[in-house]
Write a protein that holds these residues in place. Structure first.
Motif, PDB file in Angstrom:
ATOM      1  N   ILE A 269       0.834  -1.201   0.000  1.00 52.01           N
ATOM      2  CA  ILE A 269       0.000   0.000   0.000  1.00 52.01           C
ATOM      3  C   ILE A 269       0.870   1.253   0.000  1.00 52.01           C
ATOM      4  N   HIS A 270       1.936   1.259   0.789  1.00 53.01           N
ATOM      5  CA  HIS A 270       2.834   2.418   0.819  1.00 53.01           C
ATOM      6  C   HIS A 270       3.519   2.609  -0.537  1.00 53.01           C
ATOM      7  N   ALA A 271       3.908   1.508  -1.189  1.00 50.83           N
ATOM      8  CA  ALA A 271       4.557   1.616  -2.493  1.00 50.83           C
ATOM      9  C   ALA A 271       3.615   2.220  -3.531  1.00 50.83           C
ATOM     10  N   VAL A 272       2.382   1.748  -3.538  1.00 58.05           N
ATOM     11  CA  VAL A 272       1.399   2.267  -4.497  1.00 58.05           C
ATOM     12  C   VAL A 272       1.050   3.716  -4.175  1.00 58.05           C
ATOM     13  N   LYS A 273       0.987   4.054  -2.890  1.00 59.84           N
ATOM     14  CA  LYS A 273       0.732   5.444  -2.492  1.00 59.84           C
ATOM     15  C   LYS A 273       1.827   6.368  -3.007  1.00 59.84           C
ATOM     16  N   ALA A 274       3.076   5.918  -2.902  1.00 53.92           N
ATOM     17  CA  ALA A 274       4.194   6.739  -3.374  1.00 53.92           C
ATOM     18  C   ALA A 274       4.092   6.967  -4.882  1.00 53.92           C
ATOM     19  N   VAL A 275       3.738   5.917  -5.626  1.00 47.39           N
ATOM     20  CA  VAL A 275       3.560   6.063  -7.071  1.00 47.39           C
ATOM     21  C   VAL A 275       2.410   7.012  -7.369  1.00 47.39           C
ATOM     22  N   LYS A 276       1.323   6.845  -6.658  1.00 45.95           N
ATOM     23  CA  LYS A 276       0.127   7.667  -6.873  1.00 45.95           C
ATOM     24  C   LYS A 276       0.410   9.140  -6.579  1.00 45.95           C
ATOM     25  N   SER A 277       1.253   9.407  -5.587  1.00 50.03           N
ATOM     26  CA  SER A 277       1.540  10.793  -5.214  1.00 50.03           C
ATOM     27  C   SER A 277       2.301  11.546  -6.299  1.00 50.03           C
ATOM     28  N   SER A 278       3.048  10.810  -7.148  1.00 50.10           N
ATOM     29  CA  SER A 278       3.836  11.453  -8.198  1.00 50.10           C
ATOM     30  C   SER A 278       3.180  11.396  -9.569  1.00 50.10           C
ATOM     31  N   ALA A 279       2.085  10.670  -9.692  1.00 46.01           N
ATOM     32  CA  ALA A 279       1.434  10.531 -10.996  1.00 46.01           C
ATOM     33  C   ALA A 279       0.708  11.821 -11.360  1.00 46.01           C
ATOM     34  N   GLN A 280       0.733  12.171 -12.640  1.00 41.42           N
ATOM     35  CA  GLN A 280      -0.004  13.331 -13.111  1.00 41.42           C
ATOM     36  C   GLN A 280      -1.499  13.077 -13.017  1.00 41.42           C
ATOM     37  N   SER A 281      -2.253  14.143 -12.868  1.00 40.85           N
ATOM     38  CA  SER A 281      -3.694  14.013 -12.664  1.00 40.85           C
ATOM     39  C   SER A 281      -4.405  13.383 -13.861  1.00 40.85           C
ATOM     40  N   ASP A 282      -3.832  13.537 -15.070  1.00 39.49           N
ATOM     41  CA  ASP A 282      -4.482  12.991 -16.264  1.00 39.49           C
ATOM     42  C   ASP A 282      -4.044  11.564 -16.581  1.00 39.49           C
ATOM     43  N   VAL A 283      -3.183  10.977 -15.730  1.00 35.17           N
ATOM     44  CA  VAL A 283      -2.723   9.600 -15.936  1.00 35.17           C
ATOM     45  C   VAL A 283      -3.656   8.643 -15.216  1.00 35.17           C
ATOM     46  N   GLU A 284      -4.183   7.677 -15.963  1.00 34.12           N
ATOM     47  CA  GLU A 284      -5.073   6.687 -15.363  1.00 34.12           C
ATOM     48  C   GLU A 284      -4.258   5.579 -14.702  1.00 34.12           C
ATOM     49  N   LEU A 285      -4.480   5.383 -13.411  1.00 34.95           N
ATOM     50  CA  LEU A 285      -3.783   4.325 -12.681  1.00 34.95           C
ATOM     51  C   LEU A 285      -4.647   3.073 -12.664  1.00 34.95           C
ATOM     52  N   ASN A 286      -4.099   1.991 -13.177  1.00 34.00           N
ATOM     53  CA  ASN A 286      -4.821   0.728 -13.188  1.00 34.00           C
ATOM     54  C   ASN A 286      -3.819  -0.421 -13.129  1.00 34.00           C
ATOM     55  N   GLY A 287      -4.301  -1.627 -13.283  1.00 38.41           N
ATOM     56  CA  GLY A 287      -3.442  -2.794 -13.181  1.00 38.41           C
ATOM     57  C   GLY A 287      -2.447  -2.939 -14.305  1.00 38.41           C
ATOM     58  N   ARG A 288      -2.609  -2.157 -15.390  1.00 36.73           N
ATOM     59  CA  ARG A 288      -1.678  -2.205 -16.503  1.00 36.73           C
ATOM     60  C   ARG A 288      -0.665  -1.070 -16.449  1.00 36.73           C
ATOM     61  N   SER A 289      -1.085   0.085 -15.963  1.00 37.74           N
ATOM     62  CA  SER A 289      -0.175   1.231 -15.926  1.00 37.74           C
ATOM     63  C   SER A 289       0.735   1.215 -14.707  1.00 37.74           C
ATOM     64  N   VAL A 290       0.407   0.416 -13.712  1.00 34.59           N
ATOM     65  CA  VAL A 290       1.229   0.289 -12.505  1.00 34.59           C
ATOM     66  C   VAL A 290       1.706  -1.159 -12.381  1.00 34.59           C
ATOM     67  N   SER A 291       2.996  -1.328 -12.147  1.00 37.55           N
ATOM     68  CA  SER A 291       3.567  -2.661 -11.920  1.00 37.55           C
ATOM     69  C   SER A 291       4.169  -2.712 -10.526  1.00 37.55           C
ATOM     70  N   VAL A 292       3.967  -3.825  -9.844  1.00 41.08           N
ATOM     71  CA  VAL A 292       4.490  -4.009  -8.491  1.00 41.08           C
ATOM     72  C   VAL A 292       5.075  -5.415  -8.378  1.00 41.08           C
ATOM     73  N   ALA A 293       6.232  -5.517  -7.745  1.00 41.26           N
ATOM     74  CA  ALA A 293       6.862  -6.815  -7.500  1.00 41.26           C
ATOM     75  C   ALA A 293       7.414  -6.830  -6.081  1.00 41.26           C
ATOM     76  N   ILE A 294       7.525  -8.034  -5.518  1.00 46.03           N
ATOM     77  CA  ILE A 294       7.945  -8.171  -4.121  1.00 46.03           C
ATOM     78  C   ILE A 294       8.868  -9.373  -3.974  1.00 46.03           C
ATOM     79  N   VAL A 295       9.803  -9.264  -3.022  1.00 45.84           N
ATOM     80  CA  VAL A 295      10.629 -10.391  -2.622  1.00 45.84           C
ATOM     81  C   VAL A 295      10.766 -10.333  -1.108  1.00 45.84           C
TER      82      VAL A 295
END
Length: 244
Positions: free
Chosen positions: A189-215
């Motif tokens: 959630i924190h990782a996605v929040k950080a991405v969301k905070s820097s995204a432009q207002s006209d950029v659609e955030l969805n499962g294709r425009s955002v990628s997340v990986a974990i180890v």
């Protein structure tokens, strides 16, 4: 752009002590896709904001698996990023074949920095126009590293690179002290929040425009599915509506 007699190769110093070719490569990172990396005591996460060259094109992949315990995302020239990814995969595979065990993430990042250093020492070469965030796991736990075209690399608790990354850095600086004992889902959630905070207002955030990986200690490197990312984005949207 004005022509400079000191920017024709990467070994010619300007009178002010600058290497313009390396500065140009660093500028390419600032224009690239946003990449975020952060870690807790048990997990490390990478998140990227993918771009599409046009509305008719698919999003470009910026996040790659290197080995079962190492992943990489990059900002800058995509071709250079794919070349680095191929190099790291080969080095990790060769080490496992030779020694029968996984390569240490810091050793692998060091090899990449050594390779990048060569590009700054020969007039016939140019620096890689890409910056990388690397997450990995060893016996001491998860790690997050940043590499740059000037051949330096650093380890971080949390970091962001790419276009409009300052907002993500500000968010991470405010919250990184709370990351240590977070669960996997909370860290995502924190990782996605950080991405969301820097995204432009006209950029659609969805499962294709955002990628997340974990180890993590109990989790080999894996990508989150589009549905999992969509669920996290929906959860954040609902939380914002409640706050308002």
């Amino acid at each position: 752009m004005l022509k400079s007699p000191y920017d024709t190769d990467c070994i010619t110093w300007s009178p002010q002590g600058r290497l313009f070719q390396i500065e140009y490569a660093m500028e390419a990172i600032k224009q690239g896709s946003l990449c975020v990396g952060l870690k807790s005591n048990d997990y490390a996460i990478l998140a990227t904001l993918n771009r599409a060259p046009s509305k008719l094109a698919e999003y470009q992949q910026k996040l790659y698996e290197i080995d079962e315990h190492i992943g990489l995302c990059f900002s800058g020239l995509t071709a250079d990023g794919r070349l680095i990814c191929k190099y790291l995969r080969t080095e990790a595979l060769n080490y496992k074949y030779t020694h029968g065990t996984n390569i240490n993430p810091q050793r692998l990042v060091g090899k990449l920095s050594d390779k990048a250093q060569i590009k700054t020492q020969r007039h016939s070469k140019r620096p890689y126009g890409v910056g990388c965030l690397v997450i990995g796991l060893d016996e001491n736990g998860p790690h997050v590293y940043e590499t740059s075209p000037d051949a330096n690399f650093y380890e971080y608790y949390a970091v962001a690179i790419g276009a409009r990354c300052q907002s993500a850095k500000t968010y991470l600086e405010k919250n990184y002290e709370t990351f240590s004992n977070l669960s996997k889902d909370e860290l995502i959630i924190h990782a996605v929040k950080a991405v969301k905070s820097s995204a432009q207002s006209d950029v659609e955030l969805n499962g294709r425009s955002v990628s997340v990986a974990i180890v993590g200690r109990d989790t080999p490197f894996k990508f989150l599915t589009s549905d999992e990312i969509e669920a996290t984005l929906s959860q954040l949207s609902q939380a914002m509506e409640v706050e308002v």
